[in-house]
Structures are given as C-alpha cells and as structure tokens.
Design an enzyme around this catalytic site. Structure first.
Site, PDB file in Angstrom:
ATOM      1  N   THR A  25       4.057 -27.243  64.481  1.00 13.67           N
ATOM      2  CA  THR A  25       3.255 -26.531  63.476  1.00 13.67           C
ATOM      3  C   THR A  25       4.054 -25.325  62.977  1.00 13.67           C
ATOM      4  O   THR A  25       4.683 -24.638  63.782  1.00 13.67           O
ATOM      5  CB  THR A  25       1.933 -26.063  64.112  1.00 13.67           C
ATOM      6  N   SER A  27       6.368 -23.412  59.437  1.00 14.38           N
ATOM      7  CA  SER A  27       7.203 -23.722  58.278  1.00 14.38           C
ATOM      8  C   SER A  27       8.406 -24.600  58.656  1.00 14.38           C
ATOM      9  O   SER A  27       8.771 -25.515  57.909  1.00 14.38           O
ATOM     10  CB  SER A  27       7.658 -22.441  57.593  1.00 14.38           C
ATOM     11  N   THR A  28       9.028 -24.344  59.813  1.00 13.75           N
ATOM     12  CA  THR A  28      10.179 -25.168  60.212  1.00 13.75           C
ATOM     13  C   THR A  28       9.711 -26.586  60.557  1.00 13.75           C
ATOM     14  O   THR A  28      10.345 -27.575  60.177  1.00 13.75           O
ATOM     15  CB  THR A  28      10.915 -24.531  61.412  1.00 13.75           C
ATOM     16  N   ALA A  82       9.409 -21.904  67.048  1.00  9.58           N
ATOM     17  CA  ALA A  82       8.971 -20.877  67.999  1.00  9.58           C
ATOM     18  C   ALA A  82       9.046 -19.540  67.285  1.00  9.58           C
ATOM     19  O   ALA A  82       9.768 -19.386  66.295  1.00  9.58           O
ATOM     20  CB  ALA A  82       9.866 -20.869  69.229  1.00  9.58           C
ATOM     21  N   ASP A  83       8.309 -18.582  67.794  1.00  9.37           N
ATOM     22  CA  ASP A  83       8.372 -17.229  67.221  1.00  9.37           C
ATOM     23  C   ASP A  83       9.518 -16.438  67.830  1.00  9.37           C
ATOM     24  O   ASP A  83      10.157 -15.642  67.150  1.00  9.37           O
ATOM     25  CB  ASP A  83       7.039 -16.511  67.438  1.00  9.37           C
ATOM     26  N   GLU A 102       0.098 -27.658  71.520  1.00 11.36           N
ATOM     27  CA  GLU A 102       1.554 -27.428  71.554  1.00 11.36           C
ATOM     28  C   GLU A 102       2.074 -27.493  72.989  1.00 11.36           C
ATOM     29  O   GLU A 102       3.096 -28.116  73.259  1.00 11.36           O
ATOM     30  CB  GLU A 102       1.886 -26.073  70.919  1.00 11.36           C
ATOM     31  N   LYS A 120      15.253 -16.032  65.519  1.00 11.49           N
ATOM     32  CA  LYS A 120      14.338 -16.338  66.634  1.00 11.49           C
ATOM     33  C   LYS A 120      14.880 -15.889  67.992  1.00 11.49           C
ATOM     34  O   LYS A 120      14.125 -15.759  68.948  1.00 11.49           O
ATOM     35  CB  LYS A 120      14.046 -17.847  66.684  1.00 11.49           C
TER      36      LYS A 120
HETATM   37  C1  5RP Z   1       2.878 -22.125  65.789  1.00 15.00           C
HETATM   38  C2  5RP Z   1       4.233 -21.818  66.292  1.00 15.00           C
HETATM   39  C3  5RP Z   1       5.354 -21.927  65.301  1.00 15.00           C
HETATM   40  O1  5RP Z   1       6.236 -22.887  65.758  1.00 15.00           O
HETATM   41  C4  5RP Z   1       6.006 -20.601  65.175  1.00 15.00           C
HETATM   42  O2  5RP Z   1       5.049 -19.671  64.683  1.00 15.00           O
HETATM   43  C5  5RP Z   1       7.233 -20.643  64.246  1.00 15.00           C
HETATM   44  O3  5RP Z   1       6.843 -20.807  62.927  1.00 15.00           O
HETATM   45  P1  5RP Z   1       7.888 -20.903  61.741  1.00 15.00           P
HETATM   46  O4  5RP Z   1       8.629 -22.188  61.898  1.00 15.00           O
HETATM   47  O5  5RP Z   1       7.007 -20.888  60.509  1.00 15.00           O
HETATM   48  O6  5RP Z   1       8.804 -19.711  61.797  1.00 15.00           O
HETATM   49  O7  5RP Z   1       4.443 -21.517  67.435  1.00 15.00           O
HETATM   50  O8  5RP Z   1       1.935 -21.940  66.798  1.00 15.00           O
END
Ligand code: 5RP
Length: 223
Positions: A25, A27-28, A82-83, A102, A120
C-alpha cells in the site's frame, strides 16, 4: 521515471509465473501494481493478495486477480514500501494504517521485498515519524496510559480532514506515539507486542528478505 517507479520496475522483475504476489500500500506499491499489471498483459500468469482495500481496488481495476488472504496462505513474494528502514532492515510502516494485513503478508510471504527511495534509510526507527499503534476503539485510553508509563508521548491520529479520527479498514483507532527513552526498536517491538488492547503496530523486525533502494535512477539490492 522517478526513483519510486525505478524501484518498482526492479521489483517486478522478481515475479515469476504462477506466483501468488502480495501487494503493498502506498505510492511505491502503486507503481509496483501498475508494473505487475503490465507484465500480466505481456502474458505472465499470476495471482495477487492485497494489503488494503485501496490496493485491492487499484489491482482489480488494472485487471489483476485479487484473492483474500484466507484463500491463499502461501504467498510467494510480498512487495511493499516503508516509511523508514533501519540499518538492520527493520521497518517503520503504517502511514497508510493497514498494519494488520501488512504484517500478516510480511510474515506469510516466502520473500518480503521492501522497496523505496534513498530517503527511507534512517539511523534508527522513529527518526522522522512516530510509531503508529492500532488499538481496539474501547481500549485506546488504557493503551495510551500503558504506553505513557513506558515513556510514550502522543495521541490518536486525526483523519485527513482533521475533523474526526482516523479509522483503519478493520475499525481500529491509531495512536501515533514517540518513545524518546527507548532507543532499541527490538525492545520496543517486544513491549508493544505485550501490551493488551494493541491490535498491531508499525515496527516490522526480522521479516525482510531484501531491500531495494533507488537513488537517482540506480537501484541497489541490500540482502
Ligand atoms: C503504508 C505503508 C507504506 O508502505 C509507506 O507509508 C510508504 O509509502 P510510500 O511508498 O507512499 O512512500 O507502510 O502503511
């Protein structure tokens, strides 16, 4: 092509015929879903399982077959963002707040590949974001009190419009908490796992097979 697209394109090369692929979930992960749908159009046969309603809807709209995790416990490959990613490949996840699915997919998958851009990497989890903690709605005050007792600081996450509270796909509330006194994320992981009323939380440790990072178009694999 931006770095999130570049890393998604690299991850899709790991998909083989007849795999059950876990969809992340964010954008990536969205770029990965698009790249996977493109491979299916070229003739690759695959089945997917999604980590959130939003990813399920996107995948179905792109023609992918999405099963429920109850129908496919044997996930071959799970690809998600991941954040934050620490040097030992532990993760902070959950800005999208579908933590239950997840973590289930991360645990069930034979391979869990994390994709992201260079931003990241962090020296320690919690550098940029608080730890998301999903709680049973009736238990949030009790959980917050337990977490404050171990030095936690934070509160319930508001919804996007900031006129109410964020609620997960499974009806949980989310506490966004910082723990300035706990520097070891493995210790924090154990403490959170042991707190009654916590449904799930955003620390993922010991689950990752491979990290793929894109930096200015160059993708590097970290096993
Ligand atoms: C969602 C997540 C996402 O993988 C995380 O927020 C990274 O998002 P993005 O790819 O948009 O930077 O953990 O629960």
């Amino acid at each position: 092509m931006n770095d999130k697209q570049a890393v998604a394109m690299a991850a899709v090369q790991l998909v083989e015929a007849d795999m059950i692929v876990g969809l992340g979930t964010g954008s990536t992960a969205n770029y990965f879903i698009e790249a996977l749908a493109a491979r299916q159009q070229q003739g690759l046969r695959i089945t997917t399982v999604a980590s959130s309603h939003i990813s399920m809807i996107k995948a179905q709209a792109m023609g992918l077959t999405v099963l429920s995790i109850s129908q496919c416990p044997d996930v071959d490959l799970y690809v998600d963002g991941a954040d934050e990613i620490s040097p030992d490949h532990s993760l902070l996840k959950g800005r999208g707040y579908d933590l239950v699915m997840e973590k289930l997919l991360a645990k069930a998958a034979k391979q869990f590949v994390v994709v992201g851009d260079h931003s990241k990497w962090v020296p320690a989890l919690g550098t940029h974001f608080p730890i998301p903690i999903e709680v049973m709605p009736f238990a949030w005050q009790a959980v917050k009190k337990s977490l404050q007792a171990i030095g936690g600081e934070g509160d319930l996450r508001p919804n996007v419009a900031k006129d109410g509270l964020c609620m997960t796909s499974h009806g949980s509330l989310v506490l966004d908490m910082r723990f300035p006194q706990i520097t070891d994320h493995r210790a924090l992981n154990a403490l959170l796992n042991n707190t009654p009323g916590v449904v799930e939380h955003g620390i993922f440790t010991g689950l990752v097979t491979q990290v793929l990072i894109a930096d200015q178009g160059v993708v590097t694999a970290h096993a």
